[in-house]
Design a protein around this motif. Structure first.
Motif, PDB file in Angstrom:
ATOM      1  N   GLU A   6       0.137  -1.274  -2.044  1.00  0.00           N
ATOM      2  CA  GLU A   6      -1.154  -1.464  -1.390  1.00  0.00           C
ATOM      3  C   GLU A   6      -1.108  -2.676  -0.475  1.00  0.00           C
ATOM      4  N   SER A   7      -2.009  -2.665   0.492  1.00  0.00           N
ATOM      5  CA  SER A   7      -2.170  -3.814   1.378  1.00  0.00           C
ATOM      6  C   SER A   7      -3.584  -3.835   1.907  1.00  0.00           C
ATOM      7  N   GLY A   9      -6.194  -6.214   1.169  1.00  0.00           N
ATOM      8  CA  GLY A   9      -7.265  -6.916   0.487  1.00  0.00           C
ATOM      9  C   GLY A   9      -7.461  -8.306   1.056  1.00  0.00           C
ATOM     10  N   LEU A  20      -8.242  -1.039   3.363  1.00  0.00           N
ATOM     11  CA  LEU A  20      -7.120  -1.025   2.427  1.00  0.00           C
ATOM     12  C   LEU A  20      -6.197   0.135   2.760  1.00  0.00           C
ATOM     13  N   CYS A  22      -2.473   2.233   1.338  1.00  0.00           N
ATOM     14  CA  CYS A  22      -1.585   2.464   0.208  1.00  0.00           C
ATOM     15  C   CYS A  22      -0.528   3.466   0.634  1.00  0.00           C
ATOM     16  N   VAL A  92     -10.695  -5.893  -8.157  1.00  0.00           N
ATOM     17  CA  VAL A  92      -9.336  -5.473  -7.828  1.00  0.00           C
ATOM     18  C   VAL A  92      -9.393  -3.976  -7.547  1.00  0.00           C
ATOM     19  N   TYR A  94      -7.437  -0.466  -6.838  1.00  0.00           N
ATOM     20  CA  TYR A  94      -6.180   0.197  -7.156  1.00  0.00           C
ATOM     21  C   TYR A  94      -6.123   1.557  -6.463  1.00  0.00           C
ATOM     22  N   THR A 115      -5.061  -4.663  -5.402  1.00  0.00           N
ATOM     23  CA  THR A 115      -5.262  -5.684  -4.373  1.00  0.00           C
ATOM     24  C   THR A 115      -6.661  -6.262  -4.532  1.00  0.00           C
ATOM     25  N   GLN A 116      -6.757  -7.567  -4.447  1.00  0.00           N
ATOM     26  CA  GLN A 116      -8.028  -8.242  -4.677  1.00  0.00           C
ATOM     27  C   GLN A 116      -8.902  -8.171  -3.432  1.00  0.00           C
TER      28      GLN A 116
END
Length: 121
Positions: A6-7, A9, A20, A22, A92, A94, A115-116
Motif C-alpha cells: 500500500e501507499s 497514507g 490510497l 495498493c 489504519v 488495509y 497505511t496510516q
C-alpha cells in the motif's frame, strides 16, 4: 506467495483528500475482489469499499458519495480516492485481495501491511 503493498497514507486536514493505492504481486491467476478496510484505535476493523473484477462496487454507508474505489485488473492494483475526510476517519487502512493462485482452484484472502491516515487540523 502474494504480496500487497500500500501507499498514499498520511496527514490531511478535515475536508481534505487523500488517495490510497495498493498493488498485488506474486503467483496470481486472478483476483476476484479487491477492497479496503480500516481500523481506528479501540475499534473493530470495518469494511470501507470493495470492487469486483467486473467493476461492481460496494461502500460503507458512512463513505458513500465521498470515497471512490477503482482497480486496474491488468496491473492488479486498487485505489481508494477519499474526499471530504473527517477526523473520525483517522485509522489504519488495509487493502485486501481475494486471489486465485496459479495452479490452485481455491481463493485466498491476502492483506496489505496497512497505511496510516490521520485527519487533523
Amino acid at each position: 506467495q502474494v504480496r500487497l503493498v500500500e501507499s498514499g497514507g498520511g496527514l490531511v486536514e478535515p475536508g481534505g483528500s487523500l488517495r490510497l493505492s495498493c498493488a498485488a504481486s506474486g503467483s496470481i491467476s486472478s483476483i476476484n475482489v479487491m477492497g479496503w478496510y480500516r481500523q481506528a484505535p479501540g475499534k473493530e476493523r470495518e469494511l470501507v469499499a470493495r470492487i469486483t473484477d467486473g467493476g461492481s462496487t460496494n461502500y460503507a454507508d458512512s463513505v458513500k458519495g465521498r470515497f471512490t474505489t477503482s482497480r486496474d485488473n491488468a496491473k492488479n492494483t486498487v485505489d481508494l480516492q477519499m474526499n471530504s475526510l473527517k477526523p473520525e476517519e483517522t485509522a489504519v487502512y488495509y487493502c485486501y485481495a481475494d486471489v486465485q493462485l496459479v495452479g490452485n482452484s481455491r481463493t485466498w484472502r491476502y492483506w496489505g501491511q496497512g497505511t496510516q491516515v490521520t485527519v487533523s487540523s
